[in-house]
Scaffold this motif. Structure first.
Motif, PDB file in Angstrom:
ATOM      1  N   TRP A 437      -4.381   4.645  -4.219  1.00 24.86           N
ATOM      2  CA  TRP A 437      -4.363   3.581  -3.218  1.00 24.86           C
ATOM      3  C   TRP A 437      -2.998   3.389  -2.542  1.00 24.86           C
ATOM      4  N   ILE A 438      -1.942   3.932  -3.101  1.00 18.45           N
ATOM      5  CA  ILE A 438      -0.615   3.788  -2.492  1.00 18.45           C
ATOM      6  C   ILE A 438      -0.426   4.917  -1.479  1.00 18.45           C
ATOM      7  N   THR A 439      -0.640   4.603  -0.215  1.00 15.30           N
ATOM      8  CA  THR A 439      -0.546   5.622   0.843  1.00 15.30           C
ATOM      9  C   THR A 439       0.744   5.518   1.652  1.00 15.30           C
ATOM     10  N   ASP A 440       1.490   4.443   1.433  1.00 10.72           N
ATOM     11  CA  ASP A 440       2.742   4.260   2.168  1.00 10.72           C
ATOM     12  C   ASP A 440       3.701   3.459   1.290  1.00 10.72           C
ATOM     13  N   LEU A 441       4.711   4.141   0.762  1.00 16.52           N
ATOM     14  CA  LEU A 441       5.658   3.498  -0.156  1.00 16.52           C
ATOM     15  C   LEU A 441       6.581   2.498   0.533  1.00 16.52           C
ATOM     16  N   SER A 442       6.623   2.515   1.863  1.00 18.00           N
ATOM     17  CA  SER A 442       7.474   1.562   2.588  1.00 18.00           C
ATOM     18  C   SER A 442       6.749   0.244   2.847  1.00 18.00           C
ATOM     19  N   GLU A 443       5.439   0.206   2.564  1.00 17.04           N
ATOM     20  CA  GLU A 443       4.641  -1.003   2.769  1.00 17.04           C
ATOM     21  C   GLU A 443       4.252  -1.597   1.421  1.00 17.04           C
ATOM     22  N   PHE A 492       6.854  -7.001  -1.283  1.00 15.57           N
ATOM     23  CA  PHE A 492       7.920  -6.001  -1.251  1.00 15.57           C
ATOM     24  C   PHE A 492       7.322  -4.601  -1.088  1.00 15.57           C
ATOM     25  N   PRO A 493       8.094  -3.649  -0.537  1.00 16.57           N
ATOM     26  CA  PRO A 493       7.610  -2.272  -0.403  1.00 16.57           C
ATOM     27  C   PRO A 493       7.160  -1.721  -1.756  1.00 16.57           C
ATOM     28  N   ALA A 494       6.085  -0.931  -1.738  1.00 16.82           N
ATOM     29  CA  ALA A 494       5.532  -0.380  -2.975  1.00 16.82           C
ATOM     30  C   ALA A 494       6.558   0.485  -3.704  1.00 16.82           C
ATOM     31  N   GLY A 495       7.427   1.169  -2.950  1.00 14.03           N
ATOM     32  CA  GLY A 495       8.450   2.011  -3.565  1.00 14.03           C
ATOM     33  C   GLY A 495       9.396   1.213  -4.430  1.00 14.03           C
ATOM     34  N   LEU A 496       9.796   0.033  -3.947  1.00 14.65           N
ATOM     35  CA  LEU A 496      10.686  -0.840  -4.705  1.00 14.65           C
ATOM     36  C   LEU A 496       9.975  -1.406  -5.941  1.00 14.65           C
ATOM     37  N   THR A 497       8.721  -1.806  -5.767  1.00 15.21           N
ATOM     38  CA  THR A 497       7.951  -2.339  -6.893  1.00 15.21           C
ATOM     39  C   THR A 497       7.717  -1.263  -7.952  1.00 15.21           C
ATOM     40  N   LEU A 498       7.485  -0.020  -7.488  1.00 16.81           N
ATOM     41  CA  LEU A 498       7.309   1.099  -8.411  1.00 16.81           C
ATOM     42  C   LEU A 498       8.565   1.301  -9.256  1.00 16.81           C
TER      43      LEU A 498
END
Length: 530
Positions: A437-443, A492-498
């Motif tokens: 489901w994570i298609t854009d790490l900046s969103e 927050f962006p998904a990349g940061l949460t990851l």
């Protein structure tokens, strides 16, 4: 004051400071004029250009001012030509300016699914816009269209040169522009007669402007100093002699002029909202290089490595830049930005493990001493000096450091800030998928799975971490921290949460290991005493 605080209070203070600085400042801080910046005005922004001066240096901000004429006093703004390429479409208008740039790569789409347009059409100046110091000549320049002899649409497959001409009666202007497929260009401006003028790289892109990332103007000066003037902070006319780069930027995108050898005389003015506006002083035969597009590290590096200085991460840039390079190297190795973030997080934790281990072991010791600490506090609660003296004796006897659990955490804050800034500002994460489901790490995570998992793992780690807190209010604060963090991370962006989720998982593993080590030491000590 610190020495009179208990260990609980010190740890609490460190946590609260981290929370306030990390979340409140970065997330909530928004310049007063930001709301106005985000509002697309229907009227053109009037910008005072630099004044005429007798020398190439300072400009008189309060004399001989001139503005771009209002829309009713300019030539009909028509499209002169369109240049298409796989990366972008470029439009040049009848006033010889870059009126718009549309990014054509698939990942550069806005919330509605349309390809991203770099510039707000109602904001002035536009890239390659000229302002003359002579007010009458300046007014005439906005009424007189440029002529162009050539195809109205060009497919850009290799560097292409176009020539634009403007006849102002007393002076003729020739713009010779060579455009490259990667988004950079060179422009030669020649005048048939000497006239003072200034040319702009354009108003900053207005695509991603928010309250927790940088946007405004960046100048790389002759001595390589980087000066940033954020939106809302421009105080008046400033001059930078022989500057190497003059960039206007938002979170992900930029437009800039550069001359890395001779330098540029850059003038920063402001609009009505105190946003910085960039101009460069021209001459009768003036050469300048420029770029418009995303702040992609590898694209800028390919043009010239020095141009990567346009990518700024704020106060912790000195840590963030090498961290991004490490992330980029990992991406090339694993082939996915999400897994690159996971691997980078693991590497950071391994590097910081000795420091973290020291802090964890110290917290374990303090946890075991909690009953004795409480006994001393109750016994000498009316005599702070005696209480502190006995506490110090207790710490010394058992080899415990009251700041041992606090300092390692504080020393790691710059690293966390740096990775936070990297993951917020890296355009490379835009459109980058991770799993399912994570298609854009900046969103943000569209289903909020990562923020919830981040909160759960933070709660688990909190339960595993030893604490000497006995005060009910302090206990409540710590109990609610995972909920507070989860709430903030929802957007927050998904990349940061990851990154944060992975960090929590590693913290849990480390804490379990440390707990076992400590238990083994205790059993060993008991068996020896027995």
């Amino acid at each position: 004051m610190l020495e009179n605080m208990s260990t609980n209070q010190r740890v609490l203070l460190a946590t609260v400071i981290s929370l306030v600085v990390f979340i409140v400042y970065d997330y909530f801080f928004m310049p007063q004029n930001l709301k106005q910046n985000l509002d697309n005005n229907k009227t053109s922004t009037k910008i005072e250009a630099p004044a005429k001066s007798q020398t190439a240096a300072p400009v008189q901000a309060d004399s001989n001012k001139m503005e771009a004429p209002s829309q009713g006093h300019t030539a009909k703004n028509e499209q002169l030509l369109k240049i298409t390429s796989p990366k972008f479409d470029l439009f040049i208008d009848s006033l010889g300016r870059v009126s718009q740039v549309i990014l054509e790569e698939k990942k550069y789409k806005n919330e509605s699914g349309a390809q991203i347009r770099l510039f707000d059409e109602n904001k002035l100046p536009k890239p390659l816009e000229i302002r003359f110091s002579d007010a009458s000549l300046n007014e005439k320049s906005f009424k007189t269209p440029y002529s162009y002899e050539g195809p109205k649409e060009i497919s850009l497959k290799e560097p292409t040169t176009i020539v634009l001409k403007q006849d102002l009666g007393t002076v003729g202007v020739i713009k010779k522009i060579t455009i490259y497929p990667d988004g950079h260009y060179s422009a030669n401006i020649s005048l048939t007669k000497n006239e003072d003028y200034y040319i702009s790289p354009g108003y900053r892109p207005n695509v991603r402007v928010d309250g927790y990332t940088l946007h405004g103007a960046l100048i790389k000066e002759a001595d390589n100093t980087i000066t940033i003037i954020e939106d809302g902070d421009a105080k008046g006319t400033e001059v930078f002699k022989k500057a190497k780069i003059a960039a206007a930027f938002d979170r992900y995108y930029t437009t800039f002029f550069y001359d890395l050898k001779k330098g540029l005389n850059v003038v920063v003015t402001k609009d009505s909202e105190e946003n910085p506006i960039l101009f460069v002083q021209g001459s009768s035969n003036f050469q300048v290089n420029g770029y418009f597009g995303p702040k992609e590290y590898e694209t800028l590096k390919a043009i010239n490595p020095e141009l990567t200085d346009v990518i700024e991460y704020g106060f912790f840039t000195f840590i963030a830049k090498p961290m991004f390079k490490a992330l980029l190297a990992l991406y090339h190795f694993v082939g996915n930005w999400g897994w690159a973030i996971v691997v980078l997080t693991i590497i950071i934790r391994i590097i910081l493990f000795p420091l973290t281990l020291k802090g964890m072991l110290s917290m374990q010791k303090l946890k075991d001493l909690a009953p004795k600490i409480k006994e001393i506090q109750q016994k000498y609660k009316g005599d702070p000096q005696k209480m502190n003296a006995h506490m110090m004796q207790l710490y010394k006897k058992h080899g415990a450091n009251p700041m041992g659990g606090c300092l390692p955490m504080l020393l790691q804050i710059p690293v966390f800030f740096a990775i936070y800034r990297v993951l917020l500002n890296a355009i490379e994460l835009k459109g980058a998928p991770w799993i399912l489901w994570i298609t854009d790490l900046s969103e943000k995570d569209p289903y909020f799975v990562l923020p919830i998992l981040m909160g759960i793992t933070m709660f688990i780690h909190q339960k595993l971490t030893p604490t000497t807190i006995t005060d009910p209010m302090q206990k409540k604060l710590f109990t609610y921290l995972p909920i507070v963090f989860t709430f903030f991370f929802l957007t927050f962006p998904a990349g940061l949460t990851l990154y944060w989720f992975t960090n929590n998982i590693l913290s849990i593993i480390q804490q379990l290991i440390v707990n076992k080590i400590f238990e083994a030491k205790k059993l060993s000590k008991v068996s020896k005493e027995g």
